[in-house]
Design a protein around this motif. Structure first.
Motif, short mmCIF file in Angstrom:
data_model
loop_
_atom_site.label_atom_id
_atom_site.label_comp_id
_atom_site.label_asym_id
_atom_site.label_seq_id
_atom_site.Cartn_x
_atom_site.Cartn_y
_atom_site.Cartn_z
N LEU A 15 0.84 -1.19 0.00
CA LEU A 15 0.00 0.00 0.00
C LEU A 15 0.87 1.23 0.00
O LEU A 15 2.00 1.19 0.46
CB LEU A 15 -0.81 0.04 1.31
CG LEU A 15 -1.88 -0.99 1.55
CD1 LEU A 15 -2.23 -0.97 3.03
CD2 LEU A 15 -3.11 -0.68 0.73
N LYS A 16 0.29 2.33 -0.47
CA LYS A 16 0.97 3.61 -0.32
C LYS A 16 0.81 4.04 1.14
O LYS A 16 -0.30 4.07 1.66
CB LYS A 16 0.35 4.66 -1.24
CG LYS A 16 0.40 4.28 -2.73
CD LYS A 16 1.72 4.68 -3.35
CE LYS A 16 1.80 4.28 -4.79
NZ LYS A 16 1.84 5.38 -5.73
N ILE A 17 1.93 4.34 1.78
CA ILE A 17 1.90 4.79 3.17
C ILE A 17 2.70 6.09 3.27
O ILE A 17 3.80 6.13 2.74
CB ILE A 17 2.47 3.70 4.10
CG1 ILE A 17 1.51 2.49 4.09
CG2 ILE A 17 2.64 4.21 5.53
CD1 ILE A 17 2.07 1.24 4.69
N PRO A 18 2.17 7.15 3.91
CA PRO A 18 0.96 7.20 4.73
C PRO A 18 -0.35 6.99 3.93
O PRO A 18 -0.38 7.15 2.72
CB PRO A 18 1.01 8.60 5.33
CG PRO A 18 1.95 9.40 4.50
CD PRO A 18 2.90 8.42 3.90
N HIS A 19 -1.38 6.60 4.67
CA HIS A 19 -2.75 6.54 4.16
C HIS A 19 -3.22 8.00 4.10
O HIS A 19 -3.49 8.59 5.14
CB HIS A 19 -3.57 5.71 5.15
CG HIS A 19 -5.05 5.67 4.90
ND1 HIS A 19 -5.96 5.59 5.92
CD2 HIS A 19 -5.77 5.67 3.75
CE1 HIS A 19 -7.19 5.54 5.42
NE2 HIS A 19 -7.10 5.61 4.10
N VAL A 20 -3.22 8.56 2.91
CA VAL A 20 -3.57 9.98 2.73
C VAL A 20 -4.80 10.09 1.85
O VAL A 20 -4.81 9.55 0.75
CB VAL A 20 -2.44 10.76 2.01
CG1 VAL A 20 -2.83 12.23 1.84
CG2 VAL A 20 -1.14 10.65 2.74
N TRP A 52 -9.31 10.72 1.26
CA TRP A 52 -10.68 10.55 1.74
C TRP A 52 -11.06 9.08 1.70
O TRP A 52 -10.96 8.44 0.66
CB TRP A 52 -11.64 11.36 0.86
CG TRP A 52 -11.37 12.83 0.90
CD1 TRP A 52 -10.43 13.51 0.19
CD2 TRP A 52 -12.06 13.80 1.70
NE1 TRP A 52 -10.49 14.85 0.50
CE2 TRP A 52 -11.48 15.06 1.41
CE3 TRP A 52 -13.11 13.74 2.62
CZ2 TRP A 52 -11.92 16.25 2.01
CZ3 TRP A 52 -13.54 14.92 3.21
CH2 TRP A 52 -12.95 16.15 2.92
N ASN A 53 -11.48 8.57 2.85
CA ASN A 53 -11.92 7.18 2.92
C ASN A 53 -13.21 7.14 3.74
O ASN A 53 -13.58 8.13 4.38
CB ASN A 53 -10.82 6.32 3.54
CG ASN A 53 -10.89 4.86 3.13
OD1 ASN A 53 -11.97 4.35 2.79
ND2 ASN A 53 -9.76 4.18 3.15
N TYR A 79 -11.36 12.65 5.98
CA TYR A 79 -9.98 12.79 5.52
C TYR A 79 -8.97 12.20 6.51
O TYR A 79 -8.94 12.56 7.68
CB TYR A 79 -9.66 14.27 5.28
CG TYR A 79 -8.35 14.49 4.57
CD1 TYR A 79 -8.26 14.36 3.19
CD2 TYR A 79 -7.20 14.81 5.27
CE1 TYR A 79 -7.05 14.54 2.53
CE2 TYR A 79 -5.98 14.99 4.62
CZ TYR A 79 -5.92 14.85 3.25
OH TYR A 79 -4.73 15.03 2.60
N THR A 131 -11.40 0.74 6.02
CA THR A 131 -10.55 -0.26 5.40
C THR A 131 -9.51 0.39 4.50
O THR A 131 -9.85 1.18 3.61
CB THR A 131 -11.40 -1.25 4.57
OG1 THR A 131 -12.34 -1.86 5.45
CG2 THR A 131 -10.53 -2.32 3.93
N TYR A 132 -8.26 0.12 4.78
CA TYR A 132 -7.17 0.50 3.89
C TYR A 132 -6.15 -0.63 3.99
O TYR A 132 -5.34 -0.67 4.91
CB TYR A 132 -6.55 1.84 4.32
CG TYR A 132 -5.49 2.33 3.35
CD1 TYR A 132 -5.81 2.64 2.03
CD2 TYR A 132 -4.16 2.46 3.74
CE1 TYR A 132 -4.85 3.06 1.13
CE2 TYR A 132 -3.18 2.90 2.86
CZ TYR A 132 -3.53 3.20 1.56
OH TYR A 132 -2.57 3.62 0.66
N VAL A 148 -4.79 11.18 7.30
CA VAL A 148 -3.34 11.26 7.02
C VAL A 148 -2.65 10.56 8.17
O VAL A 148 -2.50 11.13 9.25
CB VAL A 148 -2.81 12.71 7.02
CG1 VAL A 148 -1.36 12.73 6.54
CG2 VAL A 148 -3.63 13.63 6.15
#
Lengths: 201, 267
Positions: free
Chosen positions: A111-116, A118-119, A140, A160-161, A142
């Motif tokens: 995964l792309k980290i940080p989780h940045v 809208w989820n 939002y 979920t990410y 981060v």
């Protein structure tokens, strides 16, 4: 008039949070000391900085925060603020406030980290902070770390990410949000308005 | 559900005024960054970028003023870039209420600035902007990508498109990520201003190599261009200016189009 205090760990920008809380109807100031918090009708731990330096800054106000929470004063933690409610974090050394049992660990996987960005949040246990908000609303985020509470009963929303994690936790008058309500548009404002209702009650 | 792709309007600011795309907006004060930010936020922008091109010894005060105004007015994230060279410059915009800063030329010239910024403000605040141009002449040690034009490598360009550097953009991204970059804003100098689509191959080359989010920029002209850069280009976010400023395709129309094609977008 009731008054909320944002505790300043001494890093970064608290202006957005202060403005968003004011828009939501909270009379709020920024505090750095034991005295500032001892006069507060609500306390907010913001989401800028990292675990170890923040824990050090909290050292001088740890007792007053615990005492106020025991009196029933609402405490809101945002992002890092939420992570500080746990005892320890994989981000660094130091002892958190320990309002929740569990751990804070790093997001992992392909995964792309940080989780940045809208989820969505899906509701688990009900919490009045989310009154008037629809399930699967976008907020939002981060962050690179997330909390895993031992007691599933404190989890208000999940996101979920890669993995599914607790994006909001609550226990009585202690509320933690992994996302940033001050950056989450109208949904975020509604959450802060719900907090404002608790503050003035 | 999963993380939504972000649509980011970009505003060019000079001496505290938005300098492009003020024609269509029926605003009381055309070109006021605060009013335009509010307008885009209300229309459903997921984030905003301000590119500050002010060249003045009073820049610091001018910038501080509108950044504070924007921070007080909107509650979505925004980035300020343009002439950020050190911790003091970054502190000025971040302490005025911006959520992130972007660094471009200064980071290419002195990569260590990325670490300095990241150490003080946190990785999530630091957007490294990379302006890149296709180079059709093979060169040893460059990361070559097969494109419709044949094999190319992507060269970093600095000073707003004026200076070639000989630096490989993908290699630079890898280095910048290790130094503490939190996101990349990748602008294609071939596509910028053309409105005939993002450089999907450039975006994908960088996105596939780095473990942090990539914002694609340069070339947006149609809603389909956003679909292409999110799917084939593997972008996490897409930035555009004129397509929104001149209201050719209002933001909501682009978002609706993306949603219909199955791209995850915030309502």
């Amino acid at each position: 008039m009731t008054k909320a205090v944002i505790f300043d760990y001494g890093v970064g920008n608290l202006l957005s949070l202060k403005c968003a809380l004011e828009k939501a109807g909270v009379n709020v100031s920024i505090g750095t000391s034991w005295q500032d918090l001892s006069e507060a009708d609500a306390m907010i731990l913001p989401g800028v900085g990292s675990f170890t330096p923040a824990v050090k800054k909290l050292e001088c106000v740890r007792e007053v925060i615990h005492a106020k929470v025991a009196e029933g004063v609402p405490l809101l933690g945002i992002c890092l603020g939420l992570q500080l409610f746990f005892e320890e974090s994989a981000e660094g050394s130091g002892v958190g406030l320990g309002f929740f049992k569990g751990k804070v660990i790093r997001l992992q996987g392909d995964l792309k980290i940080p989780h940045v960005g809208w989820n969505t949040i899906s509701f688990a246990n009900s919490c009045e902070l989310f009154d008037g908000i629809a399930d699967s609303a976008y907020v939002y985020f981060v962050h690179s770390f997330y909390s895993v509470p031992t007691d599933e009963g404190v989890v208000c929303t999940k996101t979920t990410y890669g993995t599914t994690f607790a994006s909001a936790v609550a226990d009585k008058n202690v509320f933690g949000l992994q996302f940033h309500p001050e950056k989450s548009g109208d949904i975020g404002l509604q959450i802060l308005r719900n907090f404002a209702i608790m503050v003035t009650r | 559900m999963t993380l939504a792709k972000r649509i980011i309007p970009c505003l060019d600011v000079d001496h505290g005024k938005v300098v492009k795309g003020i024609n269509f907006l029926q605003l009381k004060c055309a070109g006021d960054p605060v009013e335009m930010a509010k307008r885009y936020s209300d229309e459903g922008a997921d984030e905003l970028v301000f590119l500050d091109i002010t060249a003045s010894h009073e820049k610091r005060d001018i910038t501080q003023q509108y950044v504070e105004g924007v921070a007080k007015t909107i509650n979505i994230p925004f980035t300020v870039g343009g002439g950020i060279r050190n911790v003091a410059d970054a502190r000025n915009v971040l302490c005025s209420g911006a959520d992130k800063v972007s660094v471009n030329t200064a980071a290419v010239e002195r990569p260590q600035v990325i670490t300095e910024l990241s150490d003080v403000f946190g990785q999530q605040c630091i957007v490294v902007a990379i302006d890149a141009k296709r180079n059709l002449y093979p060169s040893e040690g460059k990361i070559t990508v097969q494109t419709s034009e044949g094999p190319v490598w992507f060269e970093v360009i600095t000073y707003g498109g004026r200076k070639t550097t000989g630096i490989d953009a993908v290699a630079w991204a890898l280095q910048a990520e290790k130094l503490g970059a939190g996101e990349f804003l990748v602008t294609s100098m071939d596509k910028d201003g053309t409105e005939n689509g993002f450089d999907v191959e450039l975006t994908r080359a960088i996105s596939e190599h780095v473990p942090i989010p990539v914002i694609a920029s340069g070339g947006a002209g149609l809603p389909q261009h956003f679909v292409d850069v999110f799917t084939a280009g593997k972008a996490d976010a897409a930035l555009a200016a004129s397509v929104f400023h001149y209201n050719k395709y209002p933001l909501q129309m682009v978002k609706n189009y993306l949603r219909k094609t199955g791209v995850t977008i915030r309502q």
